[in-house]
Design a protein around this motif. Structure first.
Motif, PDB file in Angstrom:
ATOM      1  N   ALA A 367       0.928  -1.176   0.107  1.00  0.00           N
ATOM      2  CA  ALA A 367       0.042   0.173  -0.047  1.00  0.00           C
ATOM      3  C   ALA A 367       0.980   1.247  -0.204  1.00  0.00           C
ATOM      4  N   GLY A 368       2.347   1.077   0.495  1.00  0.00           N
ATOM      5  CA  GLY A 368       2.939   2.402   0.596  1.00  0.00           C
ATOM      6  C   GLY A 368       3.882   2.413  -0.683  1.00  0.00           C
ATOM      7  N   HIS A 369       3.740   1.301  -1.584  1.00  0.00           N
ATOM      8  CA  HIS A 369       4.501   1.276  -2.806  1.00  0.00           C
ATOM      9  C   HIS A 369       6.050   1.548  -2.409  1.00  0.00           C
ATOM     10  N   ARG A 603      -1.742   4.003   9.062  1.00  0.00           N
ATOM     11  CA  ARG A 603      -0.611   5.053   8.821  1.00  0.00           C
ATOM     12  C   ARG A 603       0.474   4.269   8.752  1.00  0.00           C
ATOM     13  N   ILE A 604       1.519   5.303   7.961  1.00  0.00           N
ATOM     14  CA  ILE A 604       2.984   4.992   8.116  1.00  0.00           C
ATOM     15  C   ILE A 604       3.681   6.385   8.146  1.00  0.00           C
ATOM     16  N   THR A 605       4.503   6.363   8.995  1.00  0.00           N
ATOM     17  CA  THR A 605       5.499   7.353   8.923  1.00  0.00           C
ATOM     18  C   THR A 605       6.975   6.986   8.763  1.00  0.00           C
ATOM     19  N   ALA A 609       7.967  11.789   9.077  1.00  0.00           N
ATOM     20  CA  ALA A 609       7.452  12.181   8.201  1.00  0.00           C
ATOM     21  C   ALA A 609       6.152  11.380   7.434  1.00  0.00           C
ATOM     22  N   PRO A 610       4.937  11.754   6.881  1.00  0.00           N
ATOM     23  CA  PRO A 610       4.031  10.841   6.459  1.00  0.00           C
ATOM     24  C   PRO A 610       4.640  10.384   5.275  1.00  0.00           C
ATOM     25  N   VAL A 611       4.025   8.821   5.078  1.00  0.00           N
ATOM     26  CA  VAL A 611       4.397   8.061   3.870  1.00  0.00           C
ATOM     27  C   VAL A 611       2.941   7.943   3.282  1.00  0.00           C
ATOM     28  N   ALA A 612       2.988   8.305   1.930  1.00  0.00           N
ATOM     29  CA  ALA A 612       1.772   8.156   1.216  1.00  0.00           C
ATOM     30  C   ALA A 612       1.135   6.632   1.326  1.00  0.00           C
ATOM     31  N   LEU A 613       0.077   6.415   1.673  1.00  0.00           N
ATOM     32  CA  LEU A 613      -0.625   5.109   1.698  1.00  0.00           C
ATOM     33  C   LEU A 613      -1.747   4.929   1.052  1.00  0.00           C
TER      34      LEU A 613
END
Length: 729
Positions: A367-369, A603-605, A609-613
């Motif tokens: 999902a985060g590529h 959610r991923i950081t 810093a946020p990671v696009a998910l």
């Protein structure tokens, strides 16, 4: 007779009159040769240029004019004259050898000046890349508290003196045999890489160990010309600043070997379960092959990988002999490829959280590529959907059930498996049971598509009939289906098509059977689902269309790869969904017919810093009215089987299911032939599915008879686990 001349005046003398330059003919003598004509043309052109230059330099100092005079002969030789006199055709436009030589020397001087300047201006960066000092990944429960940490054990610095010479030279033989004599860069390698990158749009290695180390700790992995040039400049400086041993030590400690490992020490542990100091030349050659790309050369990832790994392993060992770092006698000992461990043994907890980490990491990367390599660099904070309390309740319940089975049915318990999962109506995976110990069984039972769903699949057939209606003739109209639609519930009735009875491939009529061979007469579909009567649903699937049944199951959450063949047994659960997917399918009915793909990370950081998910969105699987009618029938099923619990917990919906060795509806099926026992249902917008089965993984993937492992009708193990997971017990 004499010629008398007058006296010559005193102010006149004999003079040779030379016409001025403007009056001279620019044409060469008719009889002159080609060389003479060329010299004449060059002379006249140069003179014109000198005249113009003299006019321009008139205001300048005598020193400038003297410099011009000194350089004029050289300028005259280099300056091209086009078209060249004395040449014909295309030869008139070719520069002379002097001009070619001058241009070449000038280019060489400029290039050298550029490289010297670039080298002088290039600094070795002060900061190392993040993966040169490997970080861990941190996983959090849904309430925000830490759940697990991974990654920090996947890299360990090892001094070069503790790395055997065979290991060092296996790497050097594979990557850079001239390491100790080269200047830190390979001109041929850079040229080849540039040609591949610029000329053919591809990428090629060709880097020395020093260049690879620079790329590992200072630069990015991008294959660009600018990055390659910077890499070469830093490598040259680093080679002058650091010793070769220090560079080799840094390279061996920062290179990626796959399986989440950086550095030769963790690679040795991940692939062979030993420290690097215990490796022999054969094992070192296998690890060295991974540097070319672990995704291609890890032999455990497939047959093609294994073949490539064996070929490169042989090549590296032969190359060690060729460069004098391995004797032919020792090489002769290594004839059998040293197959590594099947899985990475560096997981150090073995607890249930390892199964959760496995699910979350797979989803996070997808999902985060994120590539495996990017994710393994560490530094990520993964906020999961797992509910700590639900996970504990489920794990404790299964652990107790396992202990009881080992006491009551020790032989069956030895091959027993328990898969379970809880999924919210919005797709969140709240809890799973993956197995007893991740160190002993990496196989995740909650995510395995191993055993048939059996009669737990009936709600999808019911939903397909309600959604699409039935057709009793090929060309006739579609007849709507309602919960009150009546079907024959007797045992042994033949399955029919619009053309007549359905015949299997052996030439026998297919008949549907109920559990225990019981007949129910004419019965409504709602009652049939509540009482788990098989025969109406086998015929309903045929009347609705097996393609529509499978499409409804897939839209509700089951994977296409798990759907069974389009034969009558499909309706009675020949499909093999995992516990996660079965729970997701039942959650679709609880969500009013809208399905959301199950997900484990919200959610991923990375370092804050946020990671696009990619977040899954709900999609319509069946109509809201259909979903409500299926839920009502499942509520009736729960109330019929467990009246006391239903009275205490209104609104709970659930159904048991069994799968049998001879087919869910096979005529010869008996209770003793049950190979899987299910319970699936919903409460408070949470769906849970539990499956109990036997499988001897050391022998085959063929399910074995349960032999009492699932308990009895009164004390049903899948239901007890489901009840504990749902908080109903």
């Amino acid at each position: 007779m004499q010629l008398r001349l007058g006296a010559v005046p005193a102010d006149e003398t004999m003079q040779l009159r030379i016409p001025p330059a403007a009056e001279r003919s620019e044409e060469p003598a008719a009889g002159g040769g080609r060389a003479e004509r060329r010299r004449t043309a060059r002379r006249s052109t140069t003179e014109r240029a000198m005249t113009g230059a003299a006019n321009l330099l008139a205001p300048l100092t005598p020193h400038a004019r003297r410099l011009l005079a000194l350089s004029a002969p050289y300028a005259r030789r280099i300056k091209p004259v086009y078209p060249r006199p004395g040449r014909t055709g295309w030869r008139r436009w070719l520069p002379s050898w002097r001009q070619w030589l001058g241009a070449t020397l000038t280019s060489f001087v400029l290039l050298c000046g550029f490289l010297v300047t670039a080298y002088a201006l290039t600094d070795i960066p002060d900061d190392l890349n993040s993966y040169a000092t490997q970080q861990d990944n941190v996983y959090f429960w849904s309430d925000g508290t830490p759940m697990a940490r991974t990654g920090w054990v996947q890299r360990q610095e090892m001094p070069l003196k503790d790395i055997p010479e065979d290991v060092r030279w296996a790497v050097l033989a594979a990557e850079n045999q001239s390491f100790y004599s080269d200047p830190g860069v390979s001109v041929t390698g850079i040229t080849r890489a540039l040609w591949r990158t610029v000329g053919q749009g591809d990428t090629e290695g060709g880097s020395t160990i020093t260049q690879q180390y620079v790329k590992n700790v200072y630069l990015t992995q991008n294959q660009t010309v600018s990055r390659k040039f910077t890499e070469a400049m830093i490598a040259l400086k680093l080679d002058n600043k650091m010793s070769k041993d220090d560079i080799l030590e840094g390279y061996l400690n920062t290179s990626w070997f796959g399986r989440g490992t950086y550095g030769i020490q963790r690679a040795a542990q991940a692939y062979y379960g030993k420290d690097v100091s215990k490796l022999n030349a054969s094992e070192a050659a296998m690890l060295a092959s991974l540097l070319k790309g672990a995704g291609l050369y890890d032999p455990t990832l497939g047959k093609a990988n294994h073949q490539r790994a064996v070929e490169r392993w042989n090549w590296i060992l032969d190359r060690m002999v060729k460069i004098g770092k391995l004797s032919p006698q020792e090489r002769a000992k290594y004839t059998v490829f040293p197959d590594p461990l099947k899985t990475n043994p560096l997981y150090d907890t073995g607890e249930q959280s390892d199964y959760l980490v496995e699910l979350a990491s797979q989803y996070a990367k997808k999902a985060g590529h994120l590539t495996d390599k990017e994710f393994d660099l560490g530094g990520y904070q993964i906020y999961t959907t797992f509910d700590r309390k639900r996970e504990k309740a489920l794990t404790d319940a299964v652990t107790q059930a396992r202990k009881k089975a080992q006491k009551d049915h020790p032989e069956a318990a030895r091959t027993g498996h328990y898969g379970a999962a809880s999924v919210g109506a919005d797709g969140r995976i709240l809890a799973v049971y993956g197995g007893p110990d991740h160190r002993k069984q990496g196989y995740n039972e909650s995510n395995a598509t191993t055993v048939p769903a059996g009669t737990a699949f009936l709600p999808f057939v019911y939903a397909a009939g309600l959604e699409h209606g039935v057709r009793t003739t090929r060309s006739g109209p579609v007849t709507p289906v309602t919960p009150e639609t009546v079907y024959d519930g007797d045992d042994g009735i033949p399955v029919t098509t619009p053309e007549g009875p359905y015949w299997d491939r052996s030439g026998k009529k297919v008949a549907a059977h109920n559990d225990g061979g019981k007949s129910y007469g004419r019965i409504t579909l709602r009652q049939a689902l509540a009482r788990s009567v098989n025969t109406p649903f086998m015929q309903l699937g045929m009347d609705t269309g097996l393609d529509k049944v499978s499409a409804t199951a897939e839209a509700s959450g089951l994977l296409p790869s798990s759907i069974g063949p389009h034969v009558p047994d499909l309706s009675l659960g020949s499909s093999t969904p995992s516990a996660i997917r079965m729970a997701s399918g039942y959650a679709t009915f609880a969500a009013g017919g809208s399905h959301t793909e199950p997900y484990s990370v919200r959610r991923i950081t990375r370092n804050g810093a946020p990671v696009a998910l990619l977040v899954p969105r709900a999609a319509r699987a069946v109509g809201a009215q259909v979903a409500e009618e299926v839920t009502e029938a499942l509520t009736d099923a729960f109330r019929t089987a467990h009246p006391d619990e239903a009275a205490r917990h209104p609104g709970v919906a659930g159904k048991a299911g069994t799968a049998r060795k001879a087919g869910a509806g096979g005529a010869s099926a008996t209770a003793g032939q049950d190979t899987a026992a299910w319970y699936a249902g919903t409460a408070d917008s949470v769906s849970t599915a539990v499956v109990v089965y036997r499988l001897d993984l050391a022998k085959s993937l063929e399910p074995l008879p349960l032999d009492g492992l699932a308990g009895t009708t009164v004390d049903n193990v899948p239901y007890n686990l489901w009840s504990a997971a749902m908080g109903l017990g």
